[in-house]
Enzyme design. Structure first.
Site, PDB file in Angstrom:
ATOM      1  N   ARG A  85       0.830  -1.200   0.000  1.00 48.20           N
ATOM      2  CA  ARG A  85       0.000   0.000   0.000  1.00 48.20           C
ATOM      3  C   ARG A  85       0.864   1.249   0.000  1.00 48.20           C
ATOM      4  O   ARG A  85       0.569   2.214  -0.666  1.00 48.20           O
ATOM      5  CB  ARG A  85      -0.894  -0.010   1.238  1.00 48.20           C
ATOM      6  N   TYR A  86       1.929   1.247   0.807  1.00 48.94           N
ATOM      7  CA  TYR A  86       2.833   2.388   0.882  1.00 48.94           C
ATOM      8  C   TYR A  86       4.052   2.088   0.013  1.00 48.94           C
ATOM      9  O   TYR A  86       4.440   0.930  -0.130  1.00 48.94           O
ATOM     10  CB  TYR A  86       3.298   2.589   2.322  1.00 48.94           C
ATOM     11  N   ARG A  89       7.101   0.167   2.104  1.00 49.32           N
ATOM     12  CA  ARG A  89       6.936  -0.949   3.023  1.00 49.32           C
ATOM     13  C   ARG A  89       5.767  -1.841   2.620  1.00 49.32           C
ATOM     14  O   ARG A  89       4.797  -1.371   2.047  1.00 49.32           O
ATOM     15  CB  ARG A  89       6.799  -0.486   4.469  1.00 49.32           C
ATOM     16  N   CYS A  98      -3.861 -18.207  14.527  1.00 50.35           N
ATOM     17  CA  CYS A  98      -3.567 -17.431  15.728  1.00 50.35           C
ATOM     18  C   CYS A  98      -3.814 -18.345  16.914  1.00 50.35           C
ATOM     19  O   CYS A  98      -4.536 -19.340  16.801  1.00 50.35           O
ATOM     20  CB  CYS A  98      -4.477 -16.221  15.839  1.00 50.35           C
ATOM     21  N   CYS A 102      -9.397 -13.535  17.883  1.00 47.43           N
ATOM     22  CA  CYS A 102     -10.043 -12.375  18.490  1.00 47.43           C
ATOM     23  C   CYS A 102     -11.309 -12.074  17.712  1.00 47.43           C
ATOM     24  O   CYS A 102     -11.304 -12.039  16.489  1.00 47.43           O
ATOM     25  CB  CYS A 102      -9.115 -11.173  18.437  1.00 47.43           C
ATOM     26  N   CYS A 105     -11.288  -9.141  15.078  1.00 45.62           N
ATOM     27  CA  CYS A 105     -10.143  -9.123  14.153  1.00 45.62           C
ATOM     28  C   CYS A 105     -10.455  -8.422  12.832  1.00 45.62           C
ATOM     29  O   CYS A 105     -11.489  -8.656  12.222  1.00 45.62           O
ATOM     30  CB  CYS A 105      -9.709 -10.554  13.866  1.00 45.62           C
ATOM     31  N   ARG A 107      -8.876  -8.962  10.159  1.00 45.45           N
ATOM     32  CA  ARG A 107      -8.732  -9.948   9.074  1.00 45.45           C
ATOM     33  C   ARG A 107      -9.615 -11.160   9.348  1.00 45.45           C
ATOM     34  O   ARG A 107      -9.262 -12.303   9.050  1.00 45.45           O
ATOM     35  CB  ARG A 107      -7.265 -10.379   8.913  1.00 45.45           C
ATOM     36  N   ASP A 266     -11.653  -0.919  12.483  1.00 45.57           N
ATOM     37  CA  ASP A 266     -11.969  -0.898  11.058  1.00 45.57           C
ATOM     38  C   ASP A 266     -13.421  -1.313  10.848  1.00 45.57           C
ATOM     39  O   ASP A 266     -14.018  -1.996  11.686  1.00 45.57           O
ATOM     40  CB  ASP A 266     -11.034  -1.865  10.311  1.00 45.57           C
ATOM     41  N   ASP A 303      -7.542   3.741  10.020  1.00 46.66           N
ATOM     42  CA  ASP A 303      -7.068   3.148   8.772  1.00 46.66           C
ATOM     43  C   ASP A 303      -8.216   3.302   7.785  1.00 46.66           C
ATOM     44  O   ASP A 303      -9.278   2.701   7.955  1.00 46.66           O
ATOM     45  CB  ASP A 303      -6.720   1.662   8.987  1.00 46.66           C
ATOM     46  N   LYS A 310      -3.263   4.906   6.883  1.00 47.10           N
ATOM     47  CA  LYS A 310      -3.574   5.302   8.251  1.00 47.10           C
ATOM     48  C   LYS A 310      -3.435   6.810   8.397  1.00 47.10           C
ATOM     49  O   LYS A 310      -2.468   7.392   7.913  1.00 47.10           O
ATOM     50  CB  LYS A 310      -2.601   4.613   9.214  1.00 47.10           C
TER      51      LYS A 310
HETATM   52  C1  LIG Z   1      -0.123  -0.385   8.855  1.00 48.72           C
HETATM   53  C2  LIG Z   1       0.396  -0.821   7.600  1.00 48.72           C
HETATM   54  C3  LIG Z   1       1.760  -0.657   7.283  1.00 48.72           C
HETATM   55  C4  LIG Z   1       2.754  -0.100   8.269  1.00 48.72           C
HETATM   56  O1  LIG Z   1       2.466   1.226   8.564  1.00 48.72           O
HETATM   57  P1  LIG Z   1       3.346   2.034   9.625  1.00 48.72           P
HETATM   58  O2  LIG Z   1       2.578   3.301   9.804  1.00 48.72           O
HETATM   59  O3  LIG Z   1       4.689   2.225   9.013  1.00 48.72           O
HETATM   60  O4  LIG Z   1       3.424   1.212  10.862  1.00 48.72           O
HETATM   61  C5  LIG Z   1       2.184  -1.030   6.039  1.00 48.72           C
HETATM   62  N1  LIG Z   1       1.338  -1.547   5.127  1.00 48.72           N
HETATM   63  C6  LIG Z   1       0.038  -1.713   5.392  1.00 48.72           C
HETATM   64  C7  LIG Z   1      -0.833  -2.296   4.355  1.00 48.72           C
HETATM   65  C8  LIG Z   1      -0.477  -1.363   6.636  1.00 48.72           C
HETATM   66  O5  LIG Z   1      -1.760  -1.552   6.903  1.00 48.72           O
HETATM   67  S1  SF4 Z   2      -6.384  -9.681  15.944  1.00 46.11           S
HETATM   68 FE1  SF4 Z   2      -6.748 -11.203  14.324  1.00 46.11          FE
HETATM   69  S2  SF4 Z   2      -4.730 -11.626  13.467  1.00 46.11           S
HETATM   70 FE2  SF4 Z   2      -4.415 -10.624  15.446  1.00 46.11          FE
HETATM   71  S3  SF4 Z   2      -4.215 -12.327  16.901  1.00 46.11           S
HETATM   72 FE3  SF4 Z   2      -6.352 -11.707  16.923  1.00 46.11          FE
HETATM   73  S4  SF4 Z   2      -7.312 -13.048  15.428  1.00 46.11           S
HETATM   74 FE4  SF4 Z   2      -5.134 -13.143  15.043  1.00 46.11          FE
END
Ligand SMILES: *Cc1c(COP(=O)(O)O)cnc(C)c1O
Ligand code: SF4
Length: 345
Positions: A85-86, A89, A98, A102, A105, A107, A266, A303, A310
């Site tokens: 996305r960025y 990184r 996991c 949670c 979550c 995801r 989210d 986010d 973010k």
């Molecule tokens: C949060 C996130 C990051 C890391 O972001 P930082 O602000 O550098 O911690 C990188 N890629 C994605 C897709 C993210 O959601």
């Molecule tokens: S928040 Fe989601 S990815 Fe993170 S530990 Fe919990 S279930 Fe796993």
């Protein structure tokens, strides 16, 4: 992973169904349930903050207005399991397991599902992609939980990343120190420390998660030279008060864990019952800044849907009036502050 003591998941499901009635099986069929003996042991009573985070709830199925993937992570995946996305990184989804699933979550669409996000072939494709993009300096291992992989698989991934010269920073996002602290072994720590600079962001949400065991897990990691951060999700009925957050954030700092992000929840399907207003989050940040060590104050972030990234938000403490600023202090006093005038102005 024989060295890990899980409570038997079927026992765990049985325990739950004796305690909650209703369509729980439907919930767990859609969104898997998993628990560790350790984490379940932190529950003091039904509906307490630990319970709410890990026990399935029929409201997970009632929330159909929202999207399973509002951050469009799938659309931002040039190869499966890698989110770019960025510019500099990426996130690598190396595991979809996991220790505890949670209920809030982000995801939820992926965790615990049958297909691994990254098998052997997937890992090669992801490493090739990173190697082919010299702008990528920072790789975040996520999932699921990367520390649910065994040491050998983890070592393979880290070795692959360290073989790419432009990857400066490796980060691991993990909730294992909180949910399965026994996984943080000396062996794991000696493995991780070979791959410095390596950072870990863990995920504590409530002061009740700070125990001798989780504290010891963090100490082992910190003693291995791993800078520790923490990401907390703001959760209704779990940690949405100033008092709880002060206790959590200052408690983390005492473990050498630096609070990094406080996440606005989210807009993920199945999690609506956990969401607080952004105003609540801002009030909490206001209750931290100036009142506790600045080292204990995380960035409060939203986010944005659509994968726009973010954004850190702050209480509205600055009013700009031309060259003058009216600033609100932590005690609520309004103070005027004069900016300098630069020559060209
Ligand atoms: C949060 C996130 C990051 C890391 O972001 P930082 O602000 O550098 O911690 C990188 N890629 C994605 C897709 C993210 O959601
Ligand atoms: S928040 Fe989601 S990815 Fe993170 S530990 Fe919990 S279930 Fe796993």
């Amino acid at each position: 992973m024989q060295y890990i003591k899980y409570s038997d998941i079927s026992t765990c499901n049985k325990t739950i169904s004796t305690q909650i009635t209703g369509n729980l099986n439907l919930v767990s069929a859609r969104y898997p349930v998993r628990m560790t003996e350790y984490y379940a042991g932190l529950i003091k009573h039904q509906d307490d903050p630990i319970w709410k985070q890990c026990m399935p709830d029929s409201r997970e199925l009632e929330d159909d207005s929202q999207c399973p993937d509002p951050l469009q992570e799938s659309a931002l995946s040039p190869v499966p399991g890698l989110i770019h996305r960025y510019p500099d990184r990426v996130v690598l989804l190396v595991s979809n397991r996991c220790a505890v699933y949670c209920r809030f979550c982000m995801r939820k669409r992926l965790v615990g599902s049958g297909d691994e996000p990254m098998g052997e072939g997937g890992l090669h494709a992801a490493l090739d992609y990173i190697a082919a993009h010299p702008a990528i300096h920072d790789v975040v291992l996520s999932g699921g939980d990367p520390l649910m992989l065994d040491d050998e698989s983890l070592s393979k991934i880290l070795t692959g990343l360290r073989a790419i010269p432009h990857v400066a920073i490796i980060r691991i996002g993990t909730r294992v120190p909180v949910t399965l602290p026994g996984r943080i072994t000396r062996d794991l720590c000696s493995l991780l420390r070979k791959f410095h600079p390596l950072f870990i962001n863990t995920h504590f949400n409530h002061p009740d998660e700070i125990t001798a065991e989780s504290g010891n897990a963090c100490a082992l990691l910190a003693d291995s030279g791993i800078p520790l951060g923490n990401q907390t999700v703001l959760l209704r009925g779990v940690n949405d008060s100033v008092e709880t957050m002060r206790k959590l954030m200052t408690g983390l700092l005492a473990l050498r864990v630096r609070p990094y992000y406080l996440h606005q929840m989210d807009l993920v399907q199945g999690t609506a019952h956990f969401r607080t207003s952004v105003r609540t989050g801002l009030e909490i940040v206001r209750g931290l800044r100036g009142h506790v060590s600045g080292l204990a104050v995380p960035h409060y972030v939203i986010d944005l849907p659509g994968g726009k990234g973010k954004v850190a938000i702050l209480p509205d403490d600055v009013k700009i009036l031309g060259n003058m600023m009216q600033l609100r202090t932590y005690t609520g006093e309004q103070v005027l502050y004069e900016d300098i005038t630069t020559p060209q102005e």
